[in-house]
Design a protein around this motif. Structure first.
Motif, PDB file in Angstrom:
ATOM      1  N   GLY A  63       0.797  -1.146   0.012  1.00 43.09           N
ATOM      2  CA  GLY A  63      -0.100  -0.014   0.053  1.00 43.09           C
ATOM      3  C   GLY A  63       0.919   1.303   0.040  1.00 43.09           C
ATOM      4  N   GLY A  64       2.217   1.252  -0.271  1.00 45.73           N
ATOM      5  CA  GLY A  64       2.981   2.434   0.047  1.00 45.73           C
ATOM      6  C   GLY A  64       2.950   2.928  -1.490  1.00 45.73           C
ATOM      7  N   LYS A  65       3.711   4.070  -1.751  1.00 49.19           N
ATOM      8  CA  LYS A  65       4.075   4.787  -3.013  1.00 49.19           C
ATOM      9  C   LYS A  65       5.237   4.251  -3.595  1.00 49.19           C
ATOM     10  N   ALA A  66       5.472   4.111  -4.847  1.00 45.98           N
ATOM     11  CA  ALA A  66       6.676   3.593  -5.370  1.00 45.98           C
ATOM     12  C   ALA A  66       7.801   4.670  -5.189  1.00 45.98           C
ATOM     13  N   ASP A  67       7.503   5.896  -5.245  1.00 47.64           N
ATOM     14  CA  ASP A  67       8.455   7.041  -5.232  1.00 47.64           C
ATOM     15  C   ASP A  67       8.868   6.975  -3.646  1.00 47.64           C
ATOM     16  N   ASP A  68       8.425   6.516  -2.596  1.00 42.06           N
ATOM     17  CA  ASP A  68       8.732   6.504  -1.255  1.00 42.06           C
ATOM     18  C   ASP A  68      10.103   5.984  -1.218  1.00 42.06           C
ATOM     19  N   VAL A  69      10.315   4.837  -1.773  1.00 40.89           N
ATOM     20  CA  VAL A  69      11.496   3.873  -1.705  1.00 40.89           C
ATOM     21  C   VAL A  69      12.898   4.591  -1.973  1.00 40.89           C
ATOM     22  N   LEU A  70      12.847   5.450  -3.085  1.00 40.98           N
ATOM     23  CA  LEU A  70      13.892   6.114  -3.399  1.00 40.98           C
ATOM     24  C   LEU A  70      14.257   7.482  -2.695  1.00 40.98           C
ATOM     25  N   GLU A  71      13.309   7.770  -2.178  1.00 39.20           N
ATOM     26  CA  GLU A  71      13.477   8.916  -1.099  1.00 39.20           C
ATOM     27  C   GLU A  71      13.808   8.349   0.272  1.00 39.20           C
ATOM     28  N   GLY A 270       4.690 -10.258  17.596  1.00 37.57           N
ATOM     29  CA  GLY A 270       3.848 -11.024  17.161  1.00 37.57           C
ATOM     30  C   GLY A 270       2.874 -11.194  18.141  1.00 37.57           C
ATOM     31  N   ARG A 271       2.847 -11.208  19.393  1.00 37.17           N
ATOM     32  CA  ARG A 271       1.777 -11.313  20.354  1.00 37.17           C
ATOM     33  C   ARG A 271       0.893  -9.980  20.502  1.00 37.17           C
ATOM     34  N   ARG A 272       1.702  -8.967  20.237  1.00 39.42           N
ATOM     35  CA  ARG A 272       1.072  -7.549  20.330  1.00 39.42           C
ATOM     36  C   ARG A 272       0.564  -7.248  19.081  1.00 39.42           C
ATOM     37  N   HIS A 273       0.799  -7.846  17.932  1.00 38.31           N
ATOM     38  CA  HIS A 273       0.451  -7.226  16.458  1.00 38.31           C
ATOM     39  C   HIS A 273       0.489  -8.622  15.678  1.00 38.31           C
ATOM     40  N   PRO A 274      -0.491  -9.770  16.049  1.00 34.30           N
ATOM     41  CA  PRO A 274      -0.596 -10.937  15.020  1.00 34.30           C
ATOM     42  C   PRO A 274      -0.787 -10.867  13.447  1.00 34.30           C
ATOM     43  N   GLY A 275      -1.196  -9.748  13.033  1.00 29.30           N
ATOM     44  CA  GLY A 275      -1.552  -9.551  11.758  1.00 29.30           C
ATOM     45  C   GLY A 275      -0.650  -8.601  11.085  1.00 29.30           C
ATOM     46  N   ARG A 276      -1.087  -7.903   9.766  1.00 31.69           N
ATOM     47  CA  ARG A 276      -0.173  -6.967   8.992  1.00 31.69           C
ATOM     48  C   ARG A 276      -0.962  -5.642   9.269  1.00 31.69           C
ATOM     49  N   GLU A 277      -0.345  -4.573   8.971  1.00 31.43           N
ATOM     50  CA  GLU A 277      -0.816  -3.300   9.148  1.00 31.43           C
ATOM     51  C   GLU A 277      -2.143  -2.910   8.185  1.00 31.43           C
ATOM     52  N   GLU A 278      -2.945  -2.443   8.622  1.00 31.59           N
ATOM     53  CA  GLU A 278      -4.133  -1.725   7.621  1.00 31.59           C
ATOM     54  C   GLU A 278      -3.575  -0.915   6.595  1.00 31.59           C
ATOM     55  N   THR A 279      -2.561  -0.139   7.117  1.00 30.28           N
ATOM     56  CA  THR A 279      -1.846   0.770   5.823  1.00 30.28           C
ATOM     57  C   THR A 279      -0.569   1.198   6.534  1.00 30.28           C
ATOM     58  N   VAL A 280       0.363   1.351   5.704  1.00 36.88           N
ATOM     59  CA  VAL A 280       1.851   1.790   5.880  1.00 36.88           C
ATOM     60  C   VAL A 280       1.883   3.324   5.971  1.00 36.88           C
ATOM     61  N   GLN A 281       0.876   3.888   5.411  1.00 37.16           N
ATOM     62  CA  GLN A 281       0.680   5.479   5.543  1.00 37.16           C
ATOM     63  C   GLN A 281       0.508   5.861   6.945  1.00 37.16           C
ATOM     64  N   LEU A 282       1.415   7.134   7.257  1.00 35.27           N
ATOM     65  CA  LEU A 282       0.820   7.773   8.442  1.00 35.27           C
ATOM     66  C   LEU A 282      -0.164   8.983   8.245  1.00 35.27           C
ATOM     67  N   ASP A 283      -1.098   9.091   9.274  1.00 36.19           N
ATOM     68  CA  ASP A 283      -1.923  10.156   8.856  1.00 36.19           C
ATOM     69  C   ASP A 283      -1.321  11.469   9.162  1.00 36.19           C
ATOM     70  N   PRO A 284      -1.376  12.457   7.746  1.00 36.29           N
ATOM     71  CA  PRO A 284      -0.858  13.444   8.065  1.00 36.29           C
ATOM     72  C   PRO A 284      -1.266  14.616   8.931  1.00 36.29           C
ATOM     73  N   VAL A 285      -0.936  15.533   9.309  1.00 39.91           N
ATOM     74  CA  VAL A 285      -1.307  16.506  10.428  1.00 39.91           C
ATOM     75  C   VAL A 285      -2.085  17.539   9.425  1.00 39.91           C
ATOM     76  N   GLU A 286      -3.214  17.579   9.537  1.00 38.34           N
ATOM     77  CA  GLU A 286      -4.137  18.605   8.668  1.00 38.34           C
ATOM     78  C   GLU A 286      -3.962  20.113   9.347  1.00 38.34           C
ATOM     79  N   PRO A 287      -3.985  20.937   8.378  1.00 38.96           N
ATOM     80  CA  PRO A 287      -3.514  22.465   8.734  1.00 38.96           C
ATOM     81  C   PRO A 287      -4.571  22.971   9.977  1.00 38.96           C
ATOM     82  N   GLU A 288      -5.969  22.368   9.909  1.00 37.73           N
ATOM     83  CA  GLU A 288      -6.779  22.826  11.014  1.00 37.73           C
ATOM     84  C   GLU A 288      -6.452  22.285  12.379  1.00 37.73           C
ATOM     85  N   GLN A 289      -5.735  20.822  12.352  1.00 37.70           N
ATOM     86  CA  GLN A 289      -5.398  20.250  13.600  1.00 37.70           C
ATOM     87  C   GLN A 289      -4.198  20.962  14.102  1.00 37.70           C
ATOM     88  N   ALA A 290      -3.250  21.335  13.172  1.00 32.65           N
ATOM     89  CA  ALA A 290      -1.897  22.228  13.644  1.00 32.65           C
ATOM     90  C   ALA A 290      -2.498  23.374  14.221  1.00 32.65           C
TER      91      ALA A 290
END
Length: 299
Positions: A63-71, A270-290
């Motif tokens: 679920g990641g973006k291809a360009d992330d790898v080079l960055e 494995g005991r704490r997180h037996p499965g895989r992440e639902e997403t590898v993207q972290l939620d960006p901080v919205e301007p309103e939240q900032a």
């Protein structure tokens, strides 16, 4: 004819059919005008290319973006090279700081000498910085990277073959390695053993990841465990200079300790997180939240 005699004859015929040994390359540097092309550097670069290709493919699947790898690689690769060199110089100080040593040789990376644990440790720092800048999961990226890292190490070992370094003890096996400095003697081709081990471990990681949908860094911890299992017995075959602790090479102790730590981490995560992440993207901080997080003037 007895069975024993037949087996003996078959073994002799097979030995005669096999080459007398693996020859070492007679040259490790070529020149294009005044510019040197060193096999060791080319092997490292080829390994990095393989790792980037596979990591990009696995990162997109997660679920990641291809360009992330080079960055992220922009930060991880130089950090890893510096860390690998620092670890090598510390764990094998004699050629640099010992009697007759030359401290300036510590800068000559092209002569060979990158310690994997330093490369992984400092490379992880660089990768973490890159992941934070891209707002993606560091653990998720490590899982995507793990098999490619093993393949990069496998390809990189070709540089040791060209440099005729890091070989093992003497052997009479038909796949023994010929070394120019020791004519008529064969040595364990530890570079080849590690190449084969790393490729098989990479295939195992990919299979286990798909079969059990591992996540949250567990693929990476398996990488560390698999690699250390191979590194222990391969390291014990080597006869190059190394620091000894209780009569055993420092890298053997390091591999044992790191491997045990990786096994514990794999189980705990494995005991704490037996499965895989639902997403590898972290939620960006919205301007309103900032804006809401900023204190009001006068407070």
């Amino acid at each position: 004819m007895s069975v024993t005699t037949a087996v003996g004859q078959l073994a002799a015929e097979l030995s005669a059919a096999l080459p007398a040994g693996i020859p070492s390359p007679s040259q490790h540097t070529w020149y294009v005008g005044p510019f040197p092309l060193r096999a060791y550097a080319l092997a490292i670069l080829a390994g990095i290319g393989v790792a980037l290709w596979l990591t990009r493919k696995r990162w997109v699947e997660r679920g990641g973006k291809a360009d992330d790898v080079l960055e992220i690689a922009f930060w991880a690769v130089p950090f890893g090279i510096v860390g690998g060199r620092i670890y090598h110089v510390i764990s094998t100080p004699a050629p640099y700081w010992g009697e007759g040593g030359d401290p300036l040789r510590a800068l000559r990376i092209w002569d060979g000498g990158l310690g994997i644990w330093g490369a992984v440790a400092l490379g992880a720092v660089g990768a973490y910085i890159g992941c934070r800048r891209q707002r993606v999961s560091f653990a998720g990226f490590a899982d995507a990277l793990a098999p490619g890292l093993l393949l990069a190490q496998a390809v990189g070992r070709l540089g040791n073959w060209f440099n005729q370094e890091l070989y093992g003890s003497e052997t009479t096996l038909p796949w023994g390695l010929e070394i120019d400095a020791h004519p008529g003697v064969l040595f364990h081709p530890t570079f080849l053993y590690e190449m084969i081990w790393n490729v098989l471990a990479a295939v195992a990681l990919i299979y286990l990841d798909r079969r059990f949908r591992l996540g949250h860094g567990r693929v990476f911890w398996l990488y560390v465990l698999f690699y250390t299992l191979g590194r222990v017995w391969i390291e014990m075959l080597r006869i190059d200079e190394a620091e000894l602790v209780l009569g055993v090479r420092l890298n053997v102790w390091t591999s044992i300790l790191v491997g045990v730590g990786a096994l514990i981490a794999f189980i705990v995560v494995g005991r704490r997180h037996p499965g895989r992440e639902e997403t590898v993207q972290l939620d960006p901080v919205e301007p309103e939240q900032a804006d809401a997080a900023r204190p009001e003037p006068g407070h």
